[in-house]
Design a protein around this motif. Structure first.
Motif, PDB file in Angstrom:
ATOM      1  N   GLN A 205      79.769  58.457  16.736  1.00  0.00           N
ATOM      2  CA  GLN A 205      79.413  58.116  15.361  1.00  0.00           C
ATOM      3  C   GLN A 205      77.923  58.328  15.111  1.00  0.00           C
ATOM      4  O   GLN A 205      77.517  58.863  14.071  1.00  0.00           O
ATOM      5  N   ALA A 206      77.098  57.916  16.074  1.00  0.00           N
ATOM      6  CA  ALA A 206      75.649  58.069  15.918  1.00  0.00           C
ATOM      7  C   ALA A 206      75.253  59.539  15.853  1.00  0.00           C
ATOM      8  O   ALA A 206      74.443  59.940  15.014  1.00  0.00           O
ATOM      9  N   LEU A 207      75.836  60.355  16.731  1.00  0.00           N
ATOM     10  CA  LEU A 207      75.509  61.783  16.737  1.00  0.00           C
ATOM     11  C   LEU A 207      75.999  62.464  15.459  1.00  0.00           C
ATOM     12  O   LEU A 207      75.337  63.350  14.916  1.00  0.00           O
ATOM     13  N   ALA A 208      77.167  62.047  14.972  1.00  0.00           N
ATOM     14  CA  ALA A 208      77.719  62.649  13.753  1.00  0.00           C
ATOM     15  C   ALA A 208      76.865  62.335  12.527  1.00  0.00           C
ATOM     16  O   ALA A 208      76.898  63.074  11.538  1.00  0.00           O
ATOM     17  N   SER A 209      76.078  61.255  12.584  1.00  0.00           N
ATOM     18  CA  SER A 209      75.235  60.886  11.440  1.00  0.00           C
ATOM     19  C   SER A 209      74.082  61.857  11.248  1.00  0.00           C
ATOM     20  O   SER A 209      73.465  61.889  10.176  1.00  0.00           O
ATOM     21  N   GLY A 210      73.763  62.631  12.293  1.00  0.00           N
ATOM     22  CA  GLY A 210      72.652  63.569  12.210  1.00  0.00           C
ATOM     23  C   GLY A 210      71.296  62.955  12.483  1.00  0.00           C
ATOM     24  O   GLY A 210      70.276  63.651  12.457  1.00  0.00           O
ATOM     25  N   ALA A 211      71.264  61.649  12.763  1.00  0.00           N
ATOM     26  CA  ALA A 211      69.990  60.961  12.992  1.00  0.00           C
ATOM     27  C   ALA A 211      69.535  61.051  14.445  1.00  0.00           C
ATOM     28  O   ALA A 211      68.416  60.646  14.758  1.00  0.00           O
ATOM     29  N   PHE A 212      70.381  61.573  15.329  1.00  0.00           N
ATOM     30  CA  PHE A 212      70.055  61.624  16.748  1.00  0.00           C
ATOM     31  C   PHE A 212      70.361  63.002  17.306  1.00  0.00           C
ATOM     32  O   PHE A 212      71.296  63.687  16.853  1.00  0.00           O
ATOM     33  N   SER A 213      69.588  63.389  18.317  1.00  0.00           N
ATOM     34  CA  SER A 213      69.909  64.606  19.068  1.00  0.00           C
ATOM     35  C   SER A 213      70.570  64.202  20.375  1.00  0.00           C
ATOM     36  O   SER A 213      70.266  63.149  20.941  1.00  0.00           O
ATOM     37  N   ARG A 214      71.479  65.046  20.834  1.00  0.00           N
ATOM     38  CA  ARG A 214      72.247  64.705  22.034  1.00  0.00           C
ATOM     39  C   ARG A 214      71.406  64.920  23.287  1.00  0.00           C
ATOM     40  O   ARG A 214      70.793  65.961  23.485  1.00  0.00           O
ATOM     41  N   GLY A 215      71.412  63.904  24.150  1.00  0.00           N
ATOM     42  CA  GLY A 215      70.692  63.966  25.416  1.00  0.00           C
ATOM     43  C   GLY A 215      71.641  64.167  26.581  1.00  0.00           C
ATOM     44  O   GLY A 215      72.785  64.595  26.406  1.00  0.00           O
ATOM     45  N   PRO A 216      71.213  63.845  27.790  1.00  0.00           N
ATOM     46  CA  PRO A 216      72.045  64.047  28.974  1.00  0.00           C
ATOM     47  C   PRO A 216      73.244  63.107  28.972  1.00  0.00           C
ATOM     48  O   PRO A 216      73.221  62.059  28.329  1.00  0.00           O
ATOM     49  N   GLU A 217      74.283  63.498  29.690  1.00  0.00           N
ATOM     50  CA  GLU A 217      75.496  62.685  29.746  1.00  0.00           C
ATOM     51  C   GLU A 217      75.375  61.652  30.853  1.00  0.00           C
ATOM     52  O   GLU A 217      74.869  61.929  31.940  1.00  0.00           O
ATOM     53  N   ALA A 218      75.867  60.451  30.564  1.00  0.00           N
ATOM     54  CA  ALA A 218      75.840  59.355  31.530  1.00  0.00           C
ATOM     55  C   ALA A 218      77.263  58.874  31.793  1.00  0.00           C
ATOM     56  O   ALA A 218      78.103  58.874  30.885  1.00  0.00           O
ATOM     57  N   GLY A 219      77.498  58.441  33.023  1.00  0.00           N
ATOM     58  CA  GLY A 219      78.841  58.025  33.406  1.00  0.00           C
ATOM     59  C   GLY A 219      79.145  56.567  33.164  1.00  0.00           C
ATOM     60  O   GLY A 219      80.245  56.116  33.426  1.00  0.00           O
ATOM     61  N   GLY A 220      78.201  55.789  32.669  1.00  0.00           N
ATOM     62  CA  GLY A 220      78.451  54.376  32.439  1.00  0.00           C
ATOM     63  C   GLY A 220      77.211  53.676  31.937  1.00  0.00           C
ATOM     64  O   GLY A 220      76.149  54.291  31.731  1.00  0.00           O
ATOM     65  N   LEU A 221      77.320  52.348  31.735  1.00  0.00           N
ATOM     66  CA  LEU A 221      76.222  51.586  31.167  1.00  0.00           C
ATOM     67  C   LEU A 221      75.006  51.558  32.081  1.00  0.00           C
ATOM     68  O   LEU A 221      73.864  51.626  31.606  1.00  0.00           O
ATOM     69  N   ASP A 222      75.215  51.447  33.392  1.00  0.00           N
ATOM     70  CA  ASP A 222      74.078  51.461  34.312  1.00  0.00           C
ATOM     71  C   ASP A 222      73.318  52.783  34.217  1.00  0.00           C
ATOM     72  O   ASP A 222      72.082  52.811  34.262  1.00  0.00           O
ATOM     73  N   ALA A 223      74.073  53.873  34.095  1.00  0.00           N
ATOM     74  CA  ALA A 223      73.433  55.188  33.989  1.00  0.00           C
ATOM     75  C   ALA A 223      72.637  55.300  32.697  1.00  0.00           C
ATOM     76  O   ALA A 223      71.520  55.836  32.676  1.00  0.00           O
ATOM     77  N   ILE A 224      73.192  54.775  31.601  1.00  0.00           N
ATOM     78  CA  ILE A 224      72.460  54.784  30.333  1.00  0.00           C
ATOM     79  C   ILE A 224      71.191  53.951  30.467  1.00  0.00           C
ATOM     80  O   ILE A 224      70.104  54.372  30.061  1.00  0.00           O
TER      81      ILE A 224
END
Length: 301
Positions: A205-224
């Motif tokens: 939803q955040a990325l679809a809003s256009g307000a954010f650019s996509r960064g690296p992928e994380a596998g979970g909350l600790d990774a984020i």
């Protein structure tokens, strides 16, 4: 046409085939089964011989189910689960609850201050000591798949959107927000940071809003959390979890962060009959989390 009847040895081979197919190969299944890859292969070959079809491709190119293999996995899994339910259901008919109860939870579910799963398990043990609770941790996407595949009896996860395939029992409220490192000085600087990606409704939803650019992928909350703490990225986290990490790594809600809120729910598959041991667990969870369920009933009325 001759009947295709399975004996006990065939059933064992079917179980081995299901383990291998669900694990994604013989090597992966070997870690969970008390047998070698060669033995697993022999069992799969036996099932193929009995059915007269090739169930999977295996070799240098990896392991992959054939079209016949996918059908066989679906039917065999359903049949084996039905067999496993006979004893518990017979016990229930005599007033004794037994058997396994598999609960799928999202990562860090227990960090939510209103999640009372440990107390629920304690009450379950008191009321039905022969029921064996099993807990597995999955991502949001994996939890849905495990519910559909009936690999878990019940899941605890966020209710982000209505899905007629599932029944929902709300047990707490949860809020998510965008976090940045406290070392990032200004709002303008933090807003320009790439957003850590994971397959999750709020991130999409955040990325679809256009307000954010996509960064690296994380596998979970600790990774984020680790990526955000580096100061080079921003990421969406549950606020109760972000506050826990913030005490150690100085993570902060981004100023004017969008807020995402939902109910954390106990989720069951609507098309699956509720066993008596699962019904007991649902009743216990209602006892321990009465307010949100009562509020939902009031709104429906």
């Amino acid at each position: 046409m001759a009947k295709l009847e399975f004996d006990e040895r065939d059933l064992r081979s079917l179980r081995v085939f299901c383990h291998a197919a669900q694990a994604g190969g013989f090597a992966a299944a070997e870690k969970n089964l008390p047998m070698s890859k060669a033995s697993i292969s022999r069992h799969v070959q036996k099932v193929e011989a009995r059915l007269g079809v090739r169930l999977c491709e295996r070799g240098p190119g990896g392991f992959k189910l054939t079209a016949e293999g996918m059908v066989a996995l679906d039917l065999a899994s359903t049949a084996l689960r039905a067999l496993e339910r006979i004893r518990p259901e017979m016990d229930a008919a005599h007033g004794v609850l037994s058997g396994s109860l598999t609960i799928g939870i999202g990562e860090h579910t227990l960090t939510h201050p209103e999640c009372r799963l440990p107390e629920a398990l304690e009450r379950l043990k008191q009321r039905a000591p022969a029921v064996r609770p099993e807990i597995v941790v999955f991502s949001f996407v994996e939890l849905n798949r495990a519910l559909h595949d009936q690999r878990v009896d019940v899941a605890i996860r966020g209710h982000y959107e209505d899905d007629s395939h599932f029944n929902y029992l709300p047990i707490y409220r949860e809020r998510h927000g965008v976090y940045v490192s406290g070392r990032v000085s200004g709002r303008k600087e933090s807003a320009s940071l790439p957003l850590v990606y994971r397959p999750h409704p709020y991130v999409e939803q955040a990325l679809a809003s256009g307000a954010f650019s996509r960064g690296p992928e994380a596998g979970g909350l600790d990774a984020i959390g680790a990526l955000v703490a580096s100061g080079d990225y921003q990421g969406i986290l549950p606020t109760h979890y972000g506050e826990l990490l913030g005490k150690r790594f100085d993570l902060r809600l981004q100023r004017h962060s969008p807020s995402y809120e939902h109910a954390g729910c106990v989720v069951t598959l609507a098309s699956r009959p509720v066993s008596r041991r699962l019904q007991l667990m649902l009743d216990i969870l209602r006892e321990l989390h009465p307010s949100l369920d009562a509020g939902r009933a009031a709104r429906a009325a």
